[in-house]
Design an enzyme around this catalytic site. Structure first.
Site, PDB file in Angstrom:
ATOM      1  N   ALA A   1       0.787  -1.232   0.000  1.00  0.00           N
ATOM      2  CA  ALA A   1       0.000   0.000   0.000  1.00  0.00           C
ATOM      3  C   ALA A   1       0.822   1.287   0.000  1.00  0.00           C
ATOM      4  O   ALA A   1       0.290   2.351  -0.309  1.00  0.00           O
ATOM      5  CB  ALA A   1      -0.939   0.016   1.200  1.00  0.00           C
ATOM      6  N   GLY A   2       2.101   1.225   0.370  1.00  0.00           N
ATOM      7  CA  GLY A   2       2.871   2.461   0.469  1.00  0.00           C
ATOM      8  C   GLY A   2       3.126   3.106  -0.885  1.00  0.00           C
ATOM      9  O   GLY A   2       3.260   2.394  -1.878  1.00  0.00           O
TER      10      GLY A   2
ATOM     11  N   GLY B   1      -1.328   6.359  -1.925  1.00  0.00           N
ATOM     12  CA  GLY B   1      -2.227   6.999  -2.882  1.00  0.00           C
ATOM     13  C   GLY B   1      -3.360   6.091  -3.334  1.00  0.00           C
ATOM     14  O   GLY B   1      -4.543   6.462  -3.267  1.00  0.00           O
ATOM     15  N   LYS B   2      -3.022   4.901  -3.813  1.00  0.00           N
ATOM     16  CA  LYS B   2      -4.065   3.969  -4.253  1.00  0.00           C
ATOM     17  C   LYS B   2      -4.919   3.522  -3.080  1.00  0.00           C
ATOM     18  O   LYS B   2      -6.135   3.348  -3.207  1.00  0.00           O
ATOM     19  CB  LYS B   2      -3.446   2.759  -4.950  1.00  0.00           C
TER      20      LYS B   2
ATOM     21  N   ASP C   1       4.578  -8.081   5.722  1.00  0.00           N
ATOM     22  CA  ASP C   1       5.159  -8.553   4.477  1.00  0.00           C
ATOM     23  C   ASP C   1       4.056  -9.203   3.647  1.00  0.00           C
ATOM     24  O   ASP C   1       3.424 -10.166   4.095  1.00  0.00           O
ATOM     25  CB  ASP C   1       6.267  -9.556   4.783  1.00  0.00           C
TER      26      ASP C   1
ATOM     27  N   ASP D   1      -0.010  -4.027  -6.058  1.00  0.00           N
ATOM     28  CA  ASP D   1       0.807  -3.094  -6.849  1.00  0.00           C
ATOM     29  C   ASP D   1       2.259  -3.359  -6.470  1.00  0.00           C
ATOM     30  O   ASP D   1       2.783  -2.792  -5.520  1.00  0.00           O
ATOM     31  CB  ASP D   1       0.396  -1.658  -6.538  1.00  0.00           C
TER      32      ASP D   1
ATOM     33  N   CYS E   1       4.044  -0.214 -12.269  1.00  0.00           N
ATOM     34  CA  CYS E   1       4.324   1.027 -12.987  1.00  0.00           C
ATOM     35  C   CYS E   1       5.514   0.768 -13.906  1.00  0.00           C
ATOM     36  O   CYS E   1       6.571   1.388 -13.775  1.00  0.00           O
ATOM     37  CB  CYS E   1       4.605   2.172 -12.028  1.00  0.00           C
TER      38      CYS E   1
END
Length: 453
Positions: A257-258, A261-262, A322, A338, A391
């Site tokens: 999650a870091g 933003g998402k 983790d 992500d 990304c």
């Protein structure tokens, strides 16, 4: 004490970037915060740093051509001085006498009088040609990929990776798009802000949560109080695609999650769906950023002074864990994974990264990416959906990862991800989605949607 010159500020930052592997944007922001430059000089320092970092590999070859010496034979601080000088001459069109003179003066003030003759001589030779003339000279004798790399100011291996997934006729445009710094994009957090809450804002092309506005994001009250944030439209779209894909009722999970933003967007979308989000991040300092981004959902917000505006009904929860070793004792209906990646899809935002990354950086992450996807699939309820996101457009981080994991799990269904983004043209690559700066004005985000049996 008087404020330093913008060129001195840029030199100090560039030394941190090249000598200490600092991130250019973070090092620059920290230096500008204490430099005391007026807005015009701060803008000059910003362009010097960003532009020099973006074309650094090209400037290095120009310096070698102009000096007749290998870059490694020059003192590192002198190389950085010459890089900044090259950008003024070739990237900013600063007048020759000003670019040469200021670079020699900066050399004298930072390294010493002994190097000023060398700096002066190299700068004068650099000034004898335009950037276009230098790149054509360097590209002479290269093959097609090599010439594109020189003219597009990218390392050869990145151009080869792009050529593996893009039509040849689109390669030059893709490289050119990476050389244009993007305008900051804002995200309106669902249930907390609307477009009217932003000043002088316009909606983005595809995301219903996206906006662009004049000025810096921090000037917006909605950004300052957390109802809106800064997030590329591509990142918004992959989160929206997951939220729009049918799935059973139940909580959602963001496994990596870091910095948040998402997760903040997904938390609002989960709330609108009548559920909640668990945001997991392995690194403690990044988990704190996630918690900070999500804390807005725990607060009451006001549209106007004295008018209470309640937050969402359900909370988002942040944990430090983790993603390959689940710390959650339940399954989820929708999962965002992500994964950590090379970041080759965000080169326009991180000007130094194209020269810092190496092919080994891609392959080194492969095992982790596969492990994270396996864990996500194991953590999904029957009929639930996993969004695998990177990304990066590199096949080794995208389609090859998904193909390998699905080969182990033939019962998992690969959905047509583009069906979840019908508003976005020309984004399908097989069953998956690949966004591009030159096509969509977003980072080059990749998305695969997988349904668990």
């Amino acid at each position: 004490m008087s404020a330093p010159s913008p060129r001195r500020v840029a030199f100090d930052v560039l030394r941190q970037v090249t000598g200490d592997d600092a991130y250019a944007n973070l090092a620059l922001a920290k230096r500008l915060a204490t430099a005391g430059l007026d807005p015009r000089d701060a803008a000059l320092a910003t362009e010097l740093v960003s532009g020099t970092c973006r074309l650094m590999g090209t400037y290095d070859r120009v310096i070698e051509g102009a000096s007749g010496r290998a870059l490694g034979s020059l003192q590192p601080a002198v190389v950085d001085l010459l890089r900044l000088g090259c950008h003024q001459l070739l990237g900013m069109r600063v007048k020759k006498y000003a670019a040469v003179g200021s670079t020699v003066d900066l050399a004298r003030a930072t390294v010493g009088q002994r190097v000023t003759g060398l700096v002066n001589a190299v700068m004068r030779k650099v000034s004898a040609r335009t950037l276009e003339e230098w790149t054509e000279l360097i590209a002479a004798g290269e093959d097609e990929i090599g010439a594109l790399a020189v003219r597009g100011h990218h390392p050869r291996w990145i151009v080869a990776a792009y050529a593996d997934v893009l039509p040849r006729e689109e390669l030059a445009d893709a490289l050119a798009a990476n050389n244009v710094a993007p305008r900051p994009t804002l995200v309106l957090r669902p249930g907390l802000a609307q477009l009217a809450d932003l000043e002088e804002a316009e909606p983005t092309r595809y995301s219903p949560f996206g906006a662009t506005a004049q000025g810096t994001p921090a000037d917006q009250p909605a950004v300052r109080d957390g109802r809106a944030g800064v997030q590329d439209e591509g990142s918004q779209l992959v989160a929206w695609a997951l939220a729009r894909t049918p799935a059973p009722d139940g909580p959602w999970l963001d496994t990596c999650a870091g910095p948040g933003g998402k997760a903040a967007l997904l938390a609002g979308l989960a709330n609108e769906a009548g559920t909640w989000l668990l945001a997991s991040e392995a690194q403690e300092h990044r988990a704190r950023l996630v918690q900070q981004a999500l804390s807005v959902y725990d607060r009451s917000l006001s549209r106007t002074p004295g008018a209470e505006r309640p937050g969402p009904r359900r909370k988002a929860v942040t944990i430090t864990a983790d993603g390959t070793t689940p710390a959650w004792g339940r399954a989820f209906s929708r999962i965002m994974v992500d994964v950590p990646c090379s970041g080759l899809g965000a080169l326009r935002r991180r000007p130094e990264s194209r020269w810092r990354r190496r092919p080994d950086d891609v392959t080194a992450l492969g095992d982790l990416q596969r492990a994270l996807l396996r864990t996500a699939l194991d953590s999904t309820v029957p009929g639930g959906v996993v969004a695998y996101v990177t990304c990066s457009p590199h096949r080794a981080e995208t389609v090859e990862v998904v193909d390998d994991v699905l080969a182990e799990r033939p019962n998992v269904t690969r959905l047509r991800a583009a069906d979840a983004l019908p508003e976005v043209p020309d984004c399908a690559v097989g069953d998956d989605v690949q966004l591009w700066p030159q096509r969509h004005g977003t980072d080059a985000m990749y998305l695969a949607l997988l349904r668990v049996p």
